[in-house]
Design a protein around this motif. Sequence first.
Motif, mmCIF file in Angstrom:
data_model
loop_
_atom_site.group_PDB
_atom_site.id
_atom_site.type_symbol
_atom_site.label_atom_id
_atom_site.label_comp_id
_atom_site.label_asym_id
_atom_site.label_seq_id
_atom_site.Cartn_x
_atom_site.Cartn_y
_atom_site.Cartn_z
ATOM 1 N N ASP A 290 0.847 -1.199 0.000
ATOM 2 C CA ASP A 290 0.000 0.000 0.000
ATOM 3 C C ASP A 290 0.882 1.247 0.000
ATOM 4 O O ASP A 290 1.938 1.268 0.633
ATOM 5 C CB ASP A 290 -0.852 -0.019 1.289
ATOM 6 N N ASN A 291 0.432 2.275 -0.722
ATOM 7 C CA ASN A 291 1.069 3.580 -0.523
ATOM 8 C C ASN A 291 0.026 4.678 -0.577
ATOM 9 O O ASN A 291 -1.094 4.477 -1.042
ATOM 10 C CB ASN A 291 2.254 3.820 -1.462
ATOM 11 N N GLN B 103 -1.952 12.059 -2.634
ATOM 12 C CA GLN B 103 -3.174 12.682 -3.133
ATOM 13 C C GLN B 103 -2.837 13.644 -4.272
ATOM 14 O O GLN B 103 -1.657 13.942 -4.510
ATOM 15 C CB GLN B 103 -3.926 13.384 -2.001
ATOM 16 N N THR B 104 -3.872 14.102 -4.956
ATOM 17 C CA THR B 104 -3.667 14.986 -6.107
ATOM 18 C C THR B 104 -2.714 16.116 -5.739
ATOM 19 O O THR B 104 -1.810 16.458 -6.503
ATOM 20 C CB THR B 104 -5.019 15.580 -6.552
ATOM 21 N N ASP C 128 -6.624 14.383 5.769
ATOM 22 C CA ASP C 128 -6.819 12.977 6.142
ATOM 23 C C ASP C 128 -6.423 12.788 7.607
ATOM 24 O O ASP C 128 -5.501 13.438 8.104
ATOM 25 C CB ASP C 128 -5.920 12.067 5.301
HETATM 26 P P1 AMP Z 1 -6.903 11.803 -4.901
HETATM 27 O O1 AMP Z 1 -6.494 13.218 -4.718
HETATM 28 O O2 AMP Z 1 -8.082 11.622 -5.772
HETATM 29 O O3 AMP Z 1 -5.774 10.949 -5.321
HETATM 30 O O4 AMP Z 1 -7.378 11.280 -3.466
HETATM 31 C C1 AMP Z 1 -6.525 11.390 -2.391
HETATM 32 C C2 AMP Z 1 -7.175 10.794 -1.188
HETATM 33 O O5 AMP Z 1 -7.393 9.406 -1.365
HETATM 34 C C3 AMP Z 1 -6.305 10.880 0.038
HETATM 35 O O6 AMP Z 1 -6.357 12.149 0.646
HETATM 36 C C4 AMP Z 1 -6.892 9.778 0.891
HETATM 37 O O7 AMP Z 1 -8.065 10.205 1.534
HETATM 38 C C5 AMP Z 1 -7.237 8.730 -0.138
HETATM 39 N N1 AMP Z 1 -6.119 7.778 -0.239
HETATM 40 C C6 AMP Z 1 -5.158 7.711 -1.163
HETATM 41 N N2 AMP Z 1 -4.326 6.694 -0.937
HETATM 42 C C7 AMP Z 1 -4.752 6.104 0.189
HETATM 43 C C8 AMP Z 1 -4.300 4.994 0.967
HETATM 44 N N3 AMP Z 1 -3.252 4.273 0.603
HETATM 45 N N4 AMP Z 1 -5.003 4.692 2.075
HETATM 46 C C9 AMP Z 1 -6.094 5.420 2.436
HETATM 47 N N5 AMP Z 1 -6.561 6.451 1.751
HETATM 48 C C10 AMP Z 1 -5.896 6.797 0.635
#
Ligand code: AMP
Length: 617
Positions: free
Chosen positions: A370-371, A374-375, A467
């Motif tokens: 897992d990693n 976010q955008t 988060d």
């Molecule tokens: P996005 O900007 O669409 O890529 O979404 C980002 C959000 O997805 C993060 O702020 C998290 O809430 C969630 N996210 C991404 N990767 C993970 C992960 N490995 N575990 C839990 N949540 C994640």
Amino acid sequence: MTAGTEPSIRWPAITKDIGSFRIRPNLVDYDAACAAFTWDEGRRALSGLPGGRGLNIAYEAVDRHAAGSGAGREALRFVRADGSTHSLSYAELAEQTNRFAGVLRSLGVGRGERVFSLTGRGPDLYIAVLGTFKNASVFCPLFSAFGPEPVRQRLTLGSGRALVTTRALYRKKIAQLRGQLPDLRHVLLIDADGDPEPGTLDLAALMREAPPDGDIAATQPEDMALLHFTSGTTGTPKGAIHVHDAVTAHHATGTFALDLHPDDVYWCTADPGWVTGTSYGVIAPLSHGVTAIVDEEEMDADRWYRILAEQGVTVWYTAPTALRMLMKAGADHAAGHDLSALRFVASVGEPLNPEVVVWGQEAFGQPVHDNWWQTETGGIMISNYAATEIRPGSMGRPLPGVEAALVVRDADGKPVIRDGEAVLVTAPDTMGELALRPGWPSMFRGYLHEEERYRRCFAGGWYLTGDLAKRDADGYYWFVGRGDDVIKSSGHLIGPFEVESSLMEHPAVAEAGVIGVPDPVAGEVVKAFVELRSGWEPSGELALDIIGFARKRLGPAVAPRLLDFTTALPKTRSGKILRRLLKARELGLPEGDTSTIETPPPNATPPDAAGTGLEPK
Ligand code: AMP
């Protein structure tokens, strides 16, 4: 926000035996790598534009390989619907992207101007991304599944100057909007076949006329390269700005987190409409000169196992929702395929259930890594590594070069700041808001036209991710949840406001509140609570009609799957819908602080049962 201190339930750790690895992992000693690595060192792994003319992602991803021994190597290998493939070598990709840059030049699309795409994952999309960088313009990819309204909104916010799309998508989603998009000068049809629609251009014809070589426009590390829209809770989508220096982080994280090696056949399943599909579907793998697989079709368990086996994928980067679907399909599906080439599997986008991490060992012969990112972060920030211990359910530890922390939040969810510095959680297994120390190269540089919104993301010396997470005594991070209402469904981040606004355009809908409800496969699915205008009666038929209406506007990925009628949405006194409360009631959770509530609880005005839980056919 109360800080939970109870330790997370833990699955047994998965340890690694370095001696058993076919290829020595890039990162073996985590602490040593963190101590030694700097972003300047990361920059030294790149070439820079010849003649010291700056840094351009396309040069790092394509031309530096095309100019050397990597010229003939497959850069992109596309898998068609029937399983057959077609490839572009690094040399071919260099030529095609030169031509695309030439097309933009000939049309007068300039430095910093936005080029959008609305098309499936075919060669033209990838050529357009990289060709746009070569012209010093800014690329903004959209999911082809978006309905007309999200497309219009993003093209307008981003002042799209050019759009690359297909005839069918143009007819269905763009043609009717042209009058509302005065900035959009050029629509380039990839399948015009000598006969473009009125008001569009034949991209293939223009590409033939464009020069196959030419200098890449000089760009500096801080020049804007990419615009990625992401949804917020409070209104319109936000356009996160990324710059050419982001490639430094894409390359370094490709080394550390994805463990890329020169001979890899790498597959990232994400669409470039999502940031993962550009950062890790295009830039990171090509900057390493590996072969990147692109599946032109949508997810299907047997198809995906076939691709992994037939294409000899060595490194696979996918998402929990896809892994859950594979798991649901059963291990039998994996059993018939030779996955012996596969040596590393990673996942991003949502919390990865420990069961899935462990199931990976059965299905792929290795755990899933897992990693998290976010955008806004532009690249992987927290990760499990090929050589290091996995604690199933944990996102892993910060990348070398990345400083992460947990910030203490007050009762209103605001960071606690003392003497200008954010107060950090120090005790293990204690929740706080995940925060990152600004300075990594792929950090977003702004939200387009929203200076104040950008500024609010930083406090007390940290970028606040929104988060919530915990950290154990050994520095492993554990995701708790998002601090707001955004819905995460099958890899899409959905802003409730966008869905509600569209629902309200249905003649019967007075008001709507939208939440995510847990779903074993998609992570969450969108559920809408709808108040009807007077004169309308709730019925199953009407519920389906409203859902169908939303699907047309928003696309199936974003539209609600479930719909309830209600006569009173809970609201704050200032008129904001309390989605948090809708969700708590839906899931039977404690309602928390309801002091700002305006309307009475639903048992005083029960939702009409007629529309409960209706799924569209
Ligand atoms: P996005 O900007 O669409 O890529 O979404 C980002 C959000 O997805 C993060 O702020 C998290 O809430 C969630 N996210 C991404 N990767 C993970 C992960 N490995 N575990 C839990 N949540 C994640």
